[in-house]
Enzyme design. Structure first.
Site, PDB file in Angstrom:
ATOM      1  N   ASP A  88       0.816  -1.222   0.000  1.00  0.00           N
ATOM      2  CA  ASP A  88       0.000   0.000   0.000  1.00  0.00           C
ATOM      3  C   ASP A  88       0.847   1.269   0.000  1.00  0.00           C
ATOM      4  O   ASP A  88       1.991   1.286   0.442  1.00  0.00           O
ATOM      5  CB  ASP A  88      -0.952   0.023   1.202  1.00  0.00           C
ATOM      6  CG  ASP A  88      -0.260  -0.244   2.536  1.00  0.00           C
ATOM      7  OD1 ASP A  88       0.764  -0.951   2.554  1.00  0.00           O
ATOM      8  OD2 ASP A  88      -0.751   0.255   3.569  1.00  0.00           O
ATOM      9  N   GLU A 154      -0.460  -2.305   5.235  1.00  0.00           N
ATOM     10  CA  GLU A 154       0.557  -2.244   6.299  1.00  0.00           C
ATOM     11  C   GLU A 154       0.494  -0.914   7.022  1.00  0.00           C
ATOM     12  O   GLU A 154       0.772  -0.833   8.222  1.00  0.00           O
ATOM     13  CB  GLU A 154       1.951  -2.468   5.712  1.00  0.00           C
ATOM     14  CG  GLU A 154       3.066  -2.608   6.750  1.00  0.00           C
ATOM     15  CD  GLU A 154       3.577  -1.290   7.295  1.00  0.00           C
ATOM     16  OE1 GLU A 154       3.970  -1.247   8.489  1.00  0.00           O
ATOM     17  OE2 GLU A 154       3.581  -0.295   6.543  1.00  0.00           O
TER      18      GLU A 154
END
Length: 421
Positions: A88, A154
């Protein structure tokens, strides 16, 4: 089963890493130009899945919302090794003048925001894609299975959602087949290209956010004796809680940090309010320090509130909690020769822990794991001038990725060689 020593395999890995380096760089540039926020990595996941499928791997998508998992089965008995990359981006506006800079937009907490890979997750994806390609090509030399884990969120799931490593673990990503060991790495904008930073034990801190709500009695600011003042109570609480670290924690062994990030209360200069809210975070690097903070925080909050005639409620943890990113001692010792052989003795650097947090820790809570830092700083840049992670100027050199590819591949092969069944 091949009897070639691991060093011979390392030569093959080096040659293949050289051969695919340009592809790894191209993947990174594409991913950097097209970042997506946590739990929204739909196109990123499709890009990853298409590559893994092209390698002939068994691929599962939509794991923990947008994650991708693939399994390489050597067809021979042996351990199951997991390799993880986070995928991400962040709500950051990129300032770098690059041909492949990000101009992407996304939605964060209901707002339209710029999106950037401002922590290097684009490089993590590309490095693991590269390692997957090499390991598939070397399938006949492997024994056991490799599980490639491309993890979303994350940086934290959006409000009201689950995500990240914690959700992956809940959904059984470390099962079927059961993982014996997991490896991960993070690019570093502060460490030189060509270096790998390692240590055993706590490498990144546990993170435990908290909230304290202090309730008193409102009064006119001219007559404080009529009040039970939550502001002075909060002030004493803030200062006293710091002494848990400075006077109760054995700092030589058990480093800890307590930070208050928000103090909210009151509306006018001449009104003592009824309520004050404190919000903060605790960071610890081992279980002893973490356990002590969980014991001491309620003791301090209750004691100070009582001494000031106020009421106080502590919520710990607040809305999420990450364990310590903890490198298994035995596994780290086992893999250290691989790090030295791969990077060179002078480039394998024993590092200090950091008080940032990583949800890779949820995997390590379940199985032995090793988490490393790989250098991404250009050699001609002074560390003090290198832009920090999570900033608009964040930059890491493409040249740093080849070592990451080699490390992921060599750790997998060497672990399999040392744990043949």
């Amino acid at each position: 089963m091949s009897l070639l020593p691991s060093l011979c395999f390392a030569d093959t890995v080096d040659q293949m890493a050289d051969k695919i380096e340009s592809k790894v760089i191209q993947w990174r540039h594409h991913l950097h130009q097209n970042p997506e926020l946590s739990n929204r990595e739909v196109k990123t996941a499709k890009y990853i899945a298409e590559h893994l499928e092209s390698l002939g791997l068994e691929v599962q998508t939509e794991v923990a919302v947008t994650g991708v998992v693939a399994i390489l089965d050597s067809g021979k008995p042996g351990p199951v090794v997991a390799l993880r990359a986070d995928i991400d981006g962040l709500p950051v506006l990129e300032k770098n003048d690059l041909p492949w800079k990000s101009v992407a937009r996304g939605e964060y907490n209901g707002k339209d925001v710029p999106v950037m890979h401002a922590c290097g997750h684009d490089t993590h994806i590309a490095m693991l894609m590269g390692a997957a390609e090499i390991l598939v090509a070397m399938k006949d030399e492997l024994n056991g299975k490799v599980k490639f884990i491309f993890q979303p969120a994350e940086e934290g799931a959006p409000a009201g959602e689950e995500g990240g490593a914690e959700l992956m673990v809940k959904e059984g990503v470390l099962k079927n087949p059961d993982v014996d060991a997991i490896f991960g790495l993070h690019i570093s904008a502060l460490a030189d290209v060509g270096t790998v930073l390692y240590r055993e034990g706590g490498v990144m801190a546990a993170v435990d956010p908290f909230k304290i709500v202090i309730k008193g009695k409102q009064a006119h600011g001219a007559y404080p004796w009529l009040s039970v003042d939550p502001i002075t109570t909060a002030a004493q609480m803030i200062m006293s809680i710091q002494t848990i670290v400075s006077r109760e924690i054995r700092l030589l062994d058990d480093a800890a940090v307590v930070t208050f990030g928000a103090v909210n209360g009151g509306i006018r200069s001449n009104i003592i309010p009824e309520e004050v809210e404190l919000v903060g975070t605790i960071r610890t690097l081992n279980k002893a320090a973490r356990d002590h903070m969980y014991e001491a925080m309620p003791r301090k909050v209750k004691g100070i509130a009582n001494s000031m005639r106020a009421e106080a409620t502590l919520t710990l943890p607040l809305d999420y909690s990450y364990p310590i990113t903890f490198n298994d001692h035995d596994l780290m010792a086992t893999m250290l020769p691989t790090l030295i052989n791969t990077a060179g003795k002078e480039n394998a650097i024993y590092s200090k822990p950091v008080t940032g947090a990583e949800d890779f820790s949820f995997f390590q809570n379940e199985v032995p794991g090793v988490y490393l830092w790989v250098g991404g700083k250009p050699l001609d840049v002074d560390p003090k001038d290198a832009p920090a992670h999570h900033t608009p100027d964040f930059y890491v050199d493409d040249d740093g990725m080849k070592l990451g590819v080699r490390l992921l591949t060599n750790m997998t092969i060497d672990y399999m060689q040392k744990h043949q069944k």
